[in-house]
Design a protein around this motif. Structure first.
Motif, PDB file in Angstrom:
ATOM      1  N   SER A  25       1.015  -1.342  -0.145  1.00 55.67           N
ATOM      2  CA  SER A  25       0.131  -0.090   0.159  1.00 55.67           C
ATOM      3  C   SER A  25       0.847   1.280  -0.124  1.00 55.67           C
ATOM      4  CB  SER A  25      -0.799  -0.004   1.361  1.00 55.67           C
ATOM      5  OG  SER A  25      -0.260   0.298   2.349  1.00 55.67           O
ATOM      6  N   GLY A  26       0.643   2.366  -0.817  1.00 55.18           N
ATOM      7  CA  GLY A  26       1.263   3.605  -0.761  1.00 55.18           C
ATOM      8  C   GLY A  26       2.353   3.456  -1.740  1.00 55.18           C
ATOM      9  N   LEU A 295       4.894   7.840 -15.411  1.00 56.28           N
ATOM     10  CA  LEU A 295       3.818   8.944 -15.149  1.00 56.28           C
ATOM     11  C   LEU A 295       2.688   8.153 -14.510  1.00 56.28           C
ATOM     12  CD1 LEU A 295       2.289  11.356 -14.886  1.00 56.28           C
ATOM     13  CD2 LEU A 295       1.870  11.487 -17.087  1.00 56.28           C
ATOM     14  N   LEU A 296       2.199   7.028 -15.096  1.00 55.14           N
ATOM     15  CA  LEU A 296       1.246   6.117 -14.789  1.00 55.14           C
ATOM     16  C   LEU A 296       1.326   5.414 -13.400  1.00 55.14           C
ATOM     17  CD1 LEU A 296      -1.735   5.105 -15.415  1.00 55.14           C
ATOM     18  CD2 LEU A 296      -0.633   3.009 -16.454  1.00 55.14           C
ATOM     19  N   ILE A 297       2.620   5.016 -13.130  1.00 57.85           N
ATOM     20  CA  ILE A 297       3.110   4.486 -11.767  1.00 57.85           C
ATOM     21  C   ILE A 297       3.064   5.394 -10.729  1.00 57.85           C
ATOM     22  CG2 ILE A 297       4.927   3.178 -10.530  1.00 57.85           C
ATOM     23  CD1 ILE A 297       5.660   1.841 -13.139  1.00 57.85           C
ATOM     24  N   ASP A 303       0.188  10.058  -3.727  1.00 57.10           N
ATOM     25  CA  ASP A 303      -1.076  11.129  -3.752  1.00 57.10           C
ATOM     26  C   ASP A 303      -1.021  12.111  -4.669  1.00 57.10           C
ATOM     27  OD1 ASP A 303      -2.005   9.573  -1.730  1.00 57.10           O
ATOM     28  OD2 ASP A 303      -1.165  10.683  -0.176  1.00 57.10           O
ATOM     29  N   GLN A 304       0.208  12.703  -4.908  1.00 60.81           N
ATOM     30  CA  GLN A 304       0.406  14.044  -5.408  1.00 60.81           C
ATOM     31  C   GLN A 304       1.422  13.864  -6.865  1.00 60.81           C
ATOM     32  OE1 GLN A 304       0.064  17.859  -4.467  1.00 60.81           O
ATOM     33  NE2 GLN A 304      -1.816  16.985  -3.672  1.00 60.81           N
ATOM     34  N   VAL A 305       0.954  14.350  -7.770  1.00 61.65           N
ATOM     35  CA  VAL A 305       2.124  14.041  -8.888  1.00 61.65           C
ATOM     36  C   VAL A 305       2.046  15.407  -9.291  1.00 61.65           C
ATOM     37  CG1 VAL A 305       2.441  13.212 -11.053  1.00 61.65           C
ATOM     38  CG2 VAL A 305       1.381  11.645  -9.401  1.00 61.65           C
TER      39      VAL A 305
END
Lengths: 332, 332
Positions: A25-26, A295-297, A303-305
């Motif tokens: 997770s995360g 970018l997809l990963i 949380d923030q891109v």
């Protein structure tokens, strides 16, 4: 009996990070994840439970839609995506859309049913409801759509470059082959070439085409010289079409680049093996693929891109279908 | 309230067939399945239960391993597979193996973890335990392995054809470019060419190569003419290598096919757009892909499959890198 704290100590990371690795997770950096996994092996921590989660876990699946893998631009994109995904433990469900909205919808539906965690799509329908309704991250590749995450090359700049190089190398009776109307990047490169020629005050001819198919490419090359026999510079819609033009020029007894210069678009691998080798506008296809995968990963794991819209540069590759740049400055 | 019998009646099939469609068990012809699904819709039979099973069911996944999708032979194979699988409701998890045993094993493991129901693999390691241990059907494509299900083209015949055409069209100082040692089909076509030349009593040169890479192809073409400048016929290991030879011949001022004839292998789409267009041995790549997909689906859905080993024919495609056949019979 080892505890999660011991594992964290061995790996040199926080307990929270170990927990994130175990529970998948995360976001965890791939190097950190490897370090934690090594520490788990080393410490023998809760082997049954953890070993199962680590070594029997399913790879996460992502969906990939491309128009047609037999167009030699797309295997490069696919390879860039697959390499990056493979290194990061993702697997790809792949489909060809044939730029057909129904087929695309069918694939999107089955991607969702197979629990993909993200989608990369080179679509002509980025604003379709299907993408909005998915509720998982989508990256548009070789395409743009308002503020949606996307990775693409600067096609307009590419068209401008082709026009400028063509003129700087002495062509003045230029023909632009305009790619399929429904393919946005093809129109971008056409617009770029057309506006650069207009700025330089150079008139030009336009040949309309409706696909990038190998068989039709030959017909358009024939039409081009039937209609504009004295053209001395051809800006092709892609490298496949450029190779058909080169072939037709030879068939008509023209020498390339002396009688007619040709500039392609894409820089597919075979361009450098053609004879003469093809001058072209290079799109960094593999890099575009890797960038889309990265970018997809990020969108899946973080949380923030920050940068969701990534434009990659194009460049002119000088080979043998263009002449040397002239000493004099540009015409017009 | 409609019953399964009503559905069977509307569809004109047996109750057992309807049951097989609903439960997705056993083999049902695709047309029959569509007919049954239409009948279910028409009859409104048990909509909640059945609609869910029909319209929300997961697509079955199959695994596909190819050496490298950027080699232009493989997109054709992949397209043949994908078209057939898509029409039949299967989806593909795709990976490039790079002919690397570890990478291949990693993919096979994750295919299994993602519950694929079958695998198609163009592998150099068909006898690896990994394939035996999977307990799901595997079809080897462009490869053979004893009695395992496989689909391949007749490479040895292809090599023989290339040699015979080369001689019948007047070459006598022939060079064979031998493909990578670890790629079985490359060795088959080499053997075929070598044995046909031996039978005709024609001596020949051999150039060894270790890959089908675009960049290395140019180097081997250079080496070829450095070592055998007077060669008048080149049997290339594939079309990429043939295009590099064509380019190098031009660079050296040789005319093709007058000074030197060239025959490729594969018939990739760009072969017909080269200038001169490339004479080659055609492998029916798309048909090979469809045949592999059809065979895999049969192995998944049926108890008994008759033909598990499918060899497809190759053919000589006469284009412009070979001369006309001579009136006289073969030399030697």
């Amino acid at each position: 009996m080892m505890t999660i704290k011991d594992v964290a100590k061995i790996a040199g990371v926080s307990v929270a990070t170990v927990s994130r690795v175990i529970n998948e997770s995360g976001y965890v950096n791939i190097d950190t994840r490897k370090k934690v996994e090594a520490a788990i092996r080393q410490s023998n921590y809760s082997p049954n439970e953890v070993a199962r989660s680590l070594y029997k876990r399913k790879s996460k699946l992502i969906g990939l839609l491309l128009p047609d893998i037999t167009n030699p631009f797309f295997p490069q994109l696919a390879r860039g995506i697959e390499d990056y995904m493979q290194e990061n433990g993702y697997r790809i469900i792949f489909g060809n859309s044939d730029e057909n909205a129904d087929k695309e919808l069918d694939y999107i539906r089955t991607f969702v049913q197979n629990n993909v965690v993200g989608v990369i799509s080179s679509t002509n329908f980025p604003d379709s409801g299907a993408y909005l309704e998915m509720n998982i991250p989508v990256v548009f590749l070789d395409r743009t759509s308002n503020d949606s995450p996307s990775v693409y090359a600067d096609g307009r700049k590419g068209g401008r470059l082709a026009a400028q190089e063509m003129v700087a190398r002495g062509s003045s009776r230029i023909t632009i082959i305009q790619g399929p109307a429904h393919v946005k990047p093809a129109q971008d490169r056409f617009q770029g070439a057309a506006e650069a020629l207009a700025e330089m005050g150079i008139s030009y001819n336009v040949i309309q085409t409706s696909s990038f198919s190998y068989t039709e490419a030959g017909q358009w090359a024939t039409e081009l010289f039937e209609r504009f026999l004295d053209t001395d510079g051809v800006i092709a819609s892609n490298d496949i079409v450029a190779s058909a033009v080169l072939r037709e020029a030879h068939r008509l007894g023209k020498t390339v680049p002396e009688d007619v210069q040709i500039i392609g678009f894409d820089d597919i691998p075979l361009s450098s093996l053609m004879s003469p080798s093809l001058s072209t506008i290079r799109q960094p296809a593999r890099d575009m693929g890797s960038a889309a995968a990265r970018l997809l990963i990020q969108l899946i794991e973080q949380d923030q891109v920050e940068d969701k819209i990534i434009q990659l540069p194009v460049s002119f590759i000088e080979r043998e279908t263009t002449r040397s740049r002239m000493e004099t400055s540009k015409k017009g």
